[in-house]
Write a protein that holds these residues in place. Sequence first.
Motif, PDB file in Angstrom:
ATOM      1  N   SER A 108       0.838  -1.203   0.000  1.00 26.59           N
ATOM      2  CA  SER A 108       0.000   0.000   0.000  1.00 26.59           C
ATOM      3  C   SER A 108       0.874   1.255   0.000  1.00 26.59           C
ATOM      4  O   SER A 108       0.513   2.266  -0.602  1.00 26.59           O
ATOM      5  N   TYR A 109       2.041   1.202   0.649  1.00 28.74           N
ATOM      6  CA  TYR A 109       2.963   2.338   0.629  1.00 28.74           C
ATOM      7  C   TYR A 109       3.417   2.625  -0.807  1.00 28.74           C
ATOM      8  O   TYR A 109       3.464   3.789  -1.231  1.00 28.74           O
ATOM      9  N   CYS A 136       0.628   4.291  -2.647  1.00 36.05           N
ATOM     10  CA  CYS A 136       0.503   5.684  -2.208  1.00 36.05           C
ATOM     11  C   CYS A 136       1.569   6.573  -2.840  1.00 36.05           C
ATOM     12  O   CYS A 136       1.284   7.693  -3.268  1.00 36.05           O
ATOM     13  N   MET A 137       2.804   6.081  -2.890  1.00 32.58           N
ATOM     14  CA  MET A 137       3.889   6.867  -3.489  1.00 32.58           C
ATOM     15  C   MET A 137       3.692   7.037  -4.991  1.00 32.58           C
ATOM     16  O   MET A 137       3.999   8.097  -5.544  1.00 32.58           O
ATOM     17  N   ALA A 155       0.777   7.196  -6.498  1.00 34.68           N
ATOM     18  CA  ALA A 155      -0.282   8.200  -6.614  1.00 34.68           C
ATOM     19  C   ALA A 155       0.248   9.594  -6.285  1.00 34.68           C
ATOM     20  O   ALA A 155      -0.081  10.567  -6.983  1.00 34.68           O
ATOM     21  N   LYS A 156       1.046   9.709  -5.251  1.00 32.54           N
ATOM     22  CA  LYS A 156       1.606  11.000  -4.847  1.00 32.54           C
ATOM     23  C   LYS A 156       2.456  11.616  -5.950  1.00 32.54           C
ATOM     24  O   LYS A 156       2.497  12.838  -6.112  1.00 32.54           O
TER      25      LYS A 156
END
Length: 70
Positions: free
Chosen positions: A50-51, A54-55, A57-58
């Motif tokens: 999930s990290y 998230c990265m 997407a960021k």
Amino acid sequence: MFRTVYVSQGQQLNIKNNWLIIKDDSKNSAIPLDDIQALIIDNLQTMISSYTLCMLAKNGINTILCNDKH
């Protein structure tokens, strides 16, 4: 951003120091997140945290997950 990364075999994806690390049985590859426009994962065996999602997407990286029927 200009690369499309295509993952087609069972691999593991991680982020380390703003680099996408692609781990395979025989080798590891690293690509800077700043160079990636899109990530296509075309198998059901790739592990992604999930990290990492998230990265991606960021950093504005389009991530496409395909099933067995594409």
